[in-house]
Enzyme design. Structure first.
Site, PDB file in Angstrom:
ATOM      1  N   SER A 107       0.840  -1.215   0.047  1.00  0.00           N
ATOM      2  CA  SER A 107       0.065  -0.006   0.125  1.00  0.00           C
ATOM      3  C   SER A 107       0.915   1.451  -0.053  1.00  0.00           C
ATOM      4  CB  SER A 107      -0.998  -0.059   1.145  1.00  0.00           C
ATOM      5  OG  SER A 107      -2.206   0.994   0.973  1.00  0.00           O
ATOM      6  N   ASP A 150      -0.910   1.128  -4.694  1.00  0.00           N
ATOM      7  CA  ASP A 150      -1.861   0.182  -5.244  1.00  0.00           C
ATOM      8  C   ASP A 150      -3.051   0.895  -5.671  1.00  0.00           C
ATOM      9  OD1 ASP A 150      -2.573   0.694  -2.506  1.00  0.00           O
ATOM     10  OD2 ASP A 150      -2.776  -1.423  -2.135  1.00  0.00           O
TER      11      ASP A 150
END
Length: 589
Positions: free
Chosen positions: A152, A313
């Site tokens: 992330s 992401d």
């Protein structure tokens, strides 16, 4: 040096199963007697949490690498195969996507090879793609599970392995616990089944997912535009500055904006292409103003209307704009307020709000959203922090109460879901929705700050602050545990001099009232979370992060008396007092 740690390190350095580079990396640490680094890498096995695992890259048991990913992949396979047998399924499938981080593609292929080694078909994107497209792929291919290789918005040295189930949402009980048990039971890496990539492809067990599936996702996004006529007719009146911050967002976000009629988009060229070193930022997190600096500079140069940035992401959205000559960074709760209000108010006004509508938020997300939803006849569902719980609840309602209609999902940490065909944060759809909202208000002569103030005038002012206290490594984890216990023991009915109405302890799954002798059960899953609820509606929650070495404090202040300016001043002053109290207490632990 701890002999158990040294023994584990020597076992890694001498194990021919691991490649030479990995063995040499550990041997060098042994030769240099690097006690601190060896301890961090071998004091425990890398934990497979309830949603997967995330760590610094490198060799060792407590690091993300090819071998710990193989172990996680085998653990997932074992659960997929077990459930598949129960359902008498002949063909098992797992979808895979990956972001721009270092090793992401390679780790995705490692996972695919483990799946193939177990006879499970892997559906892996030909090119890197966001979280939303992984979830979409799981559902499109009727897969039994999914994997997203990503860390992330963590710093460049991290990578991770997120696990999804057949509904396209992050895995939840009991499957998550079964996968964790599978993972912990694998002690010998050489027992992991593995089929090299070329052999797996020849065996027909690797399927490369192309643009045909991506196109179906973009068609679905386009179908959810709230006011398509506005976007087609006036879309180019809004000048958008967008940055993918070296992640997966460039192609998906610009494509989705173009499809809806918004082509006046300036991309920060220095941050446009995928790059796992994230060379232009200290951390690729659009929640942080520093990550959006280049986009803000471009907005100032080109007189742009709005800055939007997504993380590697592309599941989070950061927003900035100019207001009264100053750059304003809208926080995650405020973005959610704007989105929820726009979607449900516009659908309601157009007679398009479905019957039995509901939206889902987390317990640490602003209560103001509940007021807004209630005003428009939309029910609120609260759940634990994280989109795995938001989408898990969404799936439960879809199964058990199919007459109810999902409208929106949101959490305070810059994650939003405005559709029902993805089951996780959807940063691509968030970009298109926020662009539509900014355009809507621009046609009324308002920017997003002014739009928020209009909402505050009608529903009351809310001020949300997130305090992150970071404590690294083994000692840090112990410190976080002590802080949680310190606050858990605060059962006197006061917090920073404020009167507490009741305390929620999600680990004990009960709430205790300080204004009566009542206690009651909390229906949400067990979790190490505390919630202090004050008589005036203010709330403070705290919990250890599940993915980072930090403890989080969520401070939510509600002010309903006085002018908007007076409400803001009172909220800020109260927040400062609470922040000082929390820091003082944490220092004692």
């Amino acid at each position: 040096m701890d002999q158990q740690i040294l023994s584990s390190a020597k076992a890694w350095a001498s194990n021919s199963y691991f490649d030479e580079e990995s063995r040499n990396e550990i041997q060098t640490l042994i030769d240099n007697n690097d006690e601190k680094e060896l301890t961090e890498r071998f004091y425990k096995n890398l934990e497979f949490g309830t949603g997967g695992m995330r760590s610094i890259r490198g060799a060792g048991l407590n690091r993300i690498n090819h071998y710990t990913v193989r172990k996680a992949s085998q653990a997932l396979c074992n659960e997929v195969i077990r459930v598949g047998k129960e359902k008498n399924k002949d063909v098992l499938k797992i979808a895979i996507s990956y972001d721009s981080r270092i090793w992401s593609r390679e780790l995705a292929e490692e996972a695919a090879c483990v799946f193939a080694g177990n006879g499970v078909h892997a559906y892996i994107y030909e090119r890197l793609n966001p979280v939303a497209l992984l979830s979409f792929s799981v559902r499109h291919h009727d897969a039994d599970a999914g994997v997203m290789v990503t860390a992330s918005h963590n710093p460049p040295e991290y990578n991770g392995f997120k696990v999804y189930w057949s509904d396209g949402a992050q895995v939840t009980p009991p499957n998550d616990k079964n996968i964790i048990n599978n993972y912990n039971s694998i002690e010998d890496f050489s027992t992991i089944k593995f089929l090299p990539l070329e052999e797996a492809q020849k065996a027909g067990l690797i399927h490369w997912v192309g643009t045909d599936v991506e196109d179906k996702y973009y068609e679905a996004i386009l179908s959810k535009v709230v006011n398509p006529q506005l976007c087609k007719e006036k879309g180019n009146d809004l000048k958008i500055v967008y940055t993918p911050i070296h992640g997966t967002g460039l192609i998906p976000c610009t494509r989705a904006l173009k499809d809806m009629g918004m082509e006046n988009v300036l991309v920060v060229e220095e941050q446009a292409q995928p790059d796992g070193t994230f060379p232009t930022v200290s951390s690729p997190n659009p929640e942080n103003p520093s990550a959006l600096k280049m986009a803000v500079d471009l907005m100032n140069q080109e007189n742009g209307d709005i800055v939007m940035g997504s993380d590697p992401d592309t599941d989070r959205l950061g927003v900035a704009l100019k207001h009264n000559g100053e750059v304003v960074y809208i926080n995650g709760n405020q973005i959610g307020i704007l989105m929820l209000h726009y979607v449900i108010s516009t659908l309601k006004a157009n007679g398009q709000l479905p019957t039995n509508p509901y939206f889902v938020k987390t317990i640490v997300t602003t209560p103001l959203q509940e007021k807004i939803a209630s005003h428009f006849g939309v029910e609120t569902e609260n759940t634990l922090t994280g989109f795995k719980w938001i989408c898990g609840l969404m799936n439960k309602i879809e199964t058990e109460q199919p007459e109810r209609n999902f409208i929106f999902g949101t959490e305070e940490s810059f994650g939003y879901l405005p559709n029902e065909f993805v089951r996780d944060k959807d940063g691509v759809h968030s970009v298109t929705l926020m662009a539509e909202i900014a355009l809507h208000y621009k046609t009324q002569g308002l920017n997003l700050v002014e739009a928020l103030d209009k909402i505050y005038e009608e529903f009351g002012f809310s001020n949300e602050t997130l305090l992150n206290l970071v404590y690294q490594g083994k000692e840090g984890a112990e410190k976080i545990g002590r802080i949680m216990e310190l606050f858990r023991s605060m059962n006197t009915g006061t917090f920073a001099g404020l009167e507490v109405d009741y305390l929620e302890d999600y680990q004990a799954q009960k709430a205790v009232s300080f204004t009566s002798d009542k206690t009651w059960k909390l229906d949400l899953p067990q979790s190490n979370v505390l919630g202090f609820n004050f008589e005036n509606g203010d709330k403070i929650y705290l919990r250890p992060s599940g993915t980072e070495p930090k403890i989080k404090f969520y401070i939510m202040i509600q002010e309903n008396e006085g002018s908007l300016e007076e409400k803001k001043k009172k909220a800020m002053a109260k927040t400062d007092e609470i922040l000082n109290f929390i820091k003082e207490q944490a220092d004692k632990a």
